[in-house]
Write an enzyme that holds these catalytic residues in place. Structure first.
Site, PDB file in Angstrom:
ATOM      1  N   GLU A 172       0.817  -1.212   0.000  1.00 35.01           N
ATOM      2  CA  GLU A 172       0.000   0.000   0.000  1.00 35.01           C
ATOM      3  C   GLU A 172       0.850   1.261   0.000  1.00 35.01           C
ATOM      4  OE1 GLU A 172      -2.852  -0.195   3.138  1.00 35.01           O
ATOM      5  OE2 GLU A 172      -3.897  -1.933   2.290  1.00 35.01           O
ATOM      6  N   HIS A 202     -10.372   0.772   0.224  1.00 31.59           N
ATOM      7  CA  HIS A 202     -10.686  -0.225   1.250  1.00 31.59           C
ATOM      8  C   HIS A 202     -12.182  -0.535   1.319  1.00 31.59           C
ATOM      9  CE1 HIS A 202      -6.675   1.091   2.501  1.00 31.59           C
ATOM     10  NE2 HIS A 202      -6.590  -0.011   3.209  1.00 31.59           N
TER      11      HIS A 202
END
Length: 308
Positions: A154, A188
Site C-alpha cells: 500500500e 478499502h
C-alpha cells in the site's frame, strides 16, 4: 520544487493515474476464485492470503515501474536533486534517521495504547521471553498480511508511486495531503462487499457502519502518511509507521483498563480501576499533545520532498 513546465503532467492526469493505480490494485483481487471472497472461506484463510499477496505484489510492482519510467519524461523543470526518480519515490536515500524520528513521533500519539498493550495486558513479557511477537509475524499469515505485505504494497503504491506524480503535476500540498487519501480510503471499501459475503447474517446497517468507520480511519491515516512521506522523503519511514499503526489498531477512548496481574476481586475495586485507567487517559491526552508539538520538529529532513 519548481512548478512544472508546459507539456508536463497535468493535475487531472496525475489524479487519473492515482485512480487507475487503485483499480489495478483492487480489481485483481476478484479475478479468480483463489482471491475472491466466498461464504465458505474466510479472508484469513492461508491460501486466500497467499494468493492475494501474490496478485497485489504484481500490481504494486507494475504501478511502481510505470511511475519510475514516467518520471524522467514529466519531471522537466524540477531541480536535479529533486528530480531523481529514486528520490521522488522515497527509495534513496533510505532515510533511516527520518524513520526513527517518525516512529518516535507516532509512538507519542499511541502512548496510551502502548501502555495498555505492554503494561496492562502484559505483552512486554512476550518480548522479554524471546521476541515472540516477531516470530508470530513469520508464523501467522494474517499477521504477515497486516504487518508486512499490506503496509509494503500500500505504501509503495499510494505513497511512492502516486505522490511524485501529484508533485510533478503541480498539485498543492494541501490537496496531496488531504484529497488523495480519499482514494486510499475508497480502496478499502471493497471490504464491505467481502464482509457481506462472508458475514451474511450481520445486519446491513452494522456492515455499513463498519465500512464508514474503516473509510474514515484509513483516510485519516492516508493523510498522516502523505504528510510524513512529503516531510521525510523516506518510504521506509511510512512503511514502518503503517505497520505499527496496524499492530496497534484504534486507541480506546472510553472504558476502564484492567491490569492482567490483578485478581478479579481486586480489579473490580474502584481505586484500582481509577488509578490504572487514569494513567491511561493522562497518557492519551499527553501523548496527543506531545505528538502535535513535535509534528514538525521530528519530521524535518534534508531529503524532504517538499518544504512546508
Amino acid at each position: 520544487m519548481d512548478p512544472p513546465s508546459p507539456g508536463a503532467l497535468s493535475q487531472p492526469q496525475a489524479f487519473g493515474l492515482l485512480a487507475a493505480y487503485t483499480l489495478v490494485y483492487v480489481l485483481p483481487l476478484y479475478a479468480s476464485s483463489q482471491t475472491r471472497a466466498s461464504p465458505g472461506r474466510s479472508r484469513d484463510a492461508p491460501e486466500a492470503i497467499r494468493a492475494r499477496i501474490f496478485v497485489v505484489s504484481l500490481s504494486t510492482t507494475a504501478c511502481s515501474v510505470a511511475t519510475f519510467l514516467l518520471l524522467p519524461y514529466v519531471c522537466t523543470s524540477a531541480a536535479a536533486t529533486g528530480c531523481s526518480p529514486l528520490h521522488l519515490m522515497g527509495y534513496w536515500p533510505l532515510g533511516l534517521v527520518e524513520t526513527l524520528k517518525s516512529c518516535l513521533l507516532t509512538g507519542l500519539l499511541f502512548a496510551a495504547p502502548l501502555y495498555e498493550c505492554l503494561v496492562i495486558d502484559g505483552v512486554w513479557r512476550e518480548w522479554a521471553s524471546g521476541l515472540q511477537p516477531l516470530r508470530d509475524i513469520w508464523a501467522e499469515w494474517p499477521t504477515w498480511r497486516n504487518l508486512v505485505a499490506g503496509p509494503v504494497t500500500e505504501e509503495c503504491l499510494f505513497r511512492s508511486a502516486a505522490i511524485p506524480l501529484l508533485l510533478i503535476a503541480g498539485s498543492s500540498l494541501s490537496r496531496i495531503i488531504f484529497l488523495s487519501p480519499v482514494v486510499f480510503g475508497l480502496a478499502h471499501l471493497h471490504h464491505f462487499y467481502e464482509f457481506r459475503v462472508t458475514h451474511p447474517q450481520t445486519p446491513l446497517v452494522a456492515a455499513i457502519a463498519r465500512s464508514v468507520l474503516q473509510f474514515s480511519y484509513t483516510s485519516l491515516f492516508g493523510a498522516y502518511a502523505n504528510f510524513l512521506f512529503l516531510r521525510t522523503g523516506s518510504l521506509v519511514a511510512v512503511i514502518l509507521v503503517h505497520a505499527f499503526c496496524n499492530s496497534m489498531g484504534l486507541p480506546r477512548v472510553w472504558g476502564a483498563v484492567q491490569p492482567y496481574w490483578l485478581p478479579e476481586a481486586d480489579s473490580s475495586r474502584p481505586g484500582h480501576m481509577i488509578l490504572w485507567s487514569g494513567i491511561y487517559y493522562v497518557l492519551l491526552i499527553g501523548g496527543a499533545v506531545s505528538w502535535w508539538k513535535n509534528l514538525y520538529p521530528l519530521t524535518e529532513s534534508p531529503i524532504a520532498l517538499a518544504v512546508f
